[in-house]
Design a protein around this motif. Structure first.
Motif, PDB file in Angstrom:
ATOM      1  N   LYS A  31       0.627  -1.282  -0.028  1.00  0.00           N
ATOM      2  CA  LYS A  31       0.090   0.178   0.043  1.00  0.00           C
ATOM      3  C   LYS A  31       0.762   1.334  -0.058  1.00  0.00           C
ATOM      4  CE  LYS A  31      -4.727   1.341   1.468  1.00  0.00           C
ATOM      5  NZ  LYS A  31      -4.676   2.463   2.136  1.00  0.00           N
ATOM      6  N   GLY A  45      -8.805  -3.307  -1.404  1.00  0.00           N
ATOM      7  CA  GLY A  45     -10.149  -3.078  -1.056  1.00  0.00           C
ATOM      8  C   GLY A  45     -10.307  -1.694  -0.398  1.00  0.00           C
ATOM      9  N   GLY A  46     -11.492  -1.348   0.170  1.00  0.00           N
ATOM     10  CA  GLY A  46     -11.841  -0.046   0.784  1.00  0.00           C
ATOM     11  C   GLY A  46     -13.119   0.113   0.957  1.00  0.00           C
ATOM     12  N   GLU A  74     -13.155  -1.703  -6.235  1.00  0.00           N
ATOM     13  CA  GLU A  74     -12.032  -1.708  -5.609  1.00  0.00           C
ATOM     14  C   GLU A  74     -10.471  -2.475  -5.988  1.00  0.00           C
ATOM     15  OE1 GLU A  74     -10.688   0.659  -3.195  1.00  0.00           O
ATOM     16  OE2 GLU A  74     -12.757   1.673  -2.546  1.00  0.00           O
ATOM     17  N   GLU A 122      -7.602  -0.647  -7.692  1.00  0.00           N
ATOM     18  CA  GLU A 122      -6.466  -0.843  -7.108  1.00  0.00           C
ATOM     19  C   GLU A 122      -5.461  -1.779  -7.577  1.00  0.00           C
ATOM     20  OE1 GLU A 122      -7.106  -1.327  -2.905  1.00  0.00           O
ATOM     21  OE2 GLU A 122      -8.098   0.467  -2.809  1.00  0.00           O
ATOM     22  N   GLU A 138      -2.388   3.412  -5.766  1.00  0.00           N
ATOM     23  CA  GLU A 138      -2.644   3.053  -4.347  1.00  0.00           C
ATOM     24  C   GLU A 138      -1.519   1.834  -3.946  1.00  0.00           C
ATOM     25  OE1 GLU A 138      -6.517   3.580  -2.935  1.00  0.00           O
ATOM     26  OE2 GLU A 138      -6.340   2.246  -1.202  1.00  0.00           O
TER      27      GLU A 138
HETATM   28 NA    NA Z   1      -8.023   1.053  -0.506  1.00  0.00          NA
END
Ligand code: NA
Ligand code: 6U4
Ligand code: NA
Length: 156
Positions: free
Chosen positions: A23, A36-37, A52, A56, A100
């Motif tokens: 990340k 994810g998020g 997500e 990402e 990200e």
């Molecule tokens: Na995220």
């Protein structure tokens, strides 16, 4: 629901390897994690997991299976986080680096738990075994895992 924050976590598990991302910014920066998020208004949880993953990791999920629900309580945040964990059974496209996350494959024996959230070493073995699971984790100062309850369940 103001009582908790809903999030997703998607892990691709194929040919004995999992796809994780380093990340690059925001919450959990510097940790390896699934993709994810936050679930947005008007979205299903599974829809958020697919969105997500695409944002990402740059891949489009095919069939996916929810395997776990993890609730994180923080002494320094007002709401607990409820994270829905999905196994991405197939996908199309090629994982690519995004703003990200920087994606990387790890064999099951080489998952970098020393560079991940502390709860991960507790539940990843169950995720990899195909179990369905639920857990409650209590963190202090964001990163220190104080205590937890965890178990496999017959259904989610
Ligand atoms: Na995220
Ligand atoms: P924005 O605001 O768009 O940058 P968003 O991508 O919506 O953020 P983000 O990245 O903050 O959300 O979501 C946090 C991610 O970290 C989710 O995929 C859930 C995951 N996560 C949070 N706590 C975790 C923990 N203790 N262990 C774990 N994953 C965790 O394995
Ligand atoms: Na995001």
């Amino acid at each position: 629901d103001i009582a908790k924050k809903l999030l997703t976590l998607a892990i691709v598990n194929q040919r004995g390897q999992v796809l994780l991302g380093l990340k690059k910014r925001g919450f959990g920066e510097g940790y390896y994690n699934g993709f994810g998020g936050k679930v947005e208004v008007g979205e299903t949880i599974e829809g958020a997991a697919r969105r997500e993953l695409q944002e990402e990791a740059g891949i489009v999920a095919g069939s996916i299976l929810k395997q776990g629900v993890l609730t994180f309580h923080f002494d320094d945040k007002p709401q607990p986080w409820e994270v829905h964990v999905f196994n991405i059974l197939d996908y199309s496209g090629e994982p690519c680096e995004t703003d990200e996350m920087s994606p990387q494959w790890f064999s099951h024996g080489e998952i970098p738990f020393d560079k991940m959230w502390k709860d991960d070493e507790i539940w990843y073995p169950h995720f990899l075994a195909g179990d369905l699971f639920k857990g409650e984790f209590y963190f202090c100062n964001t990163h220190h895992l104080d205590s937890y309850n965890f178990g496999i369940v017959p259904e989610l």
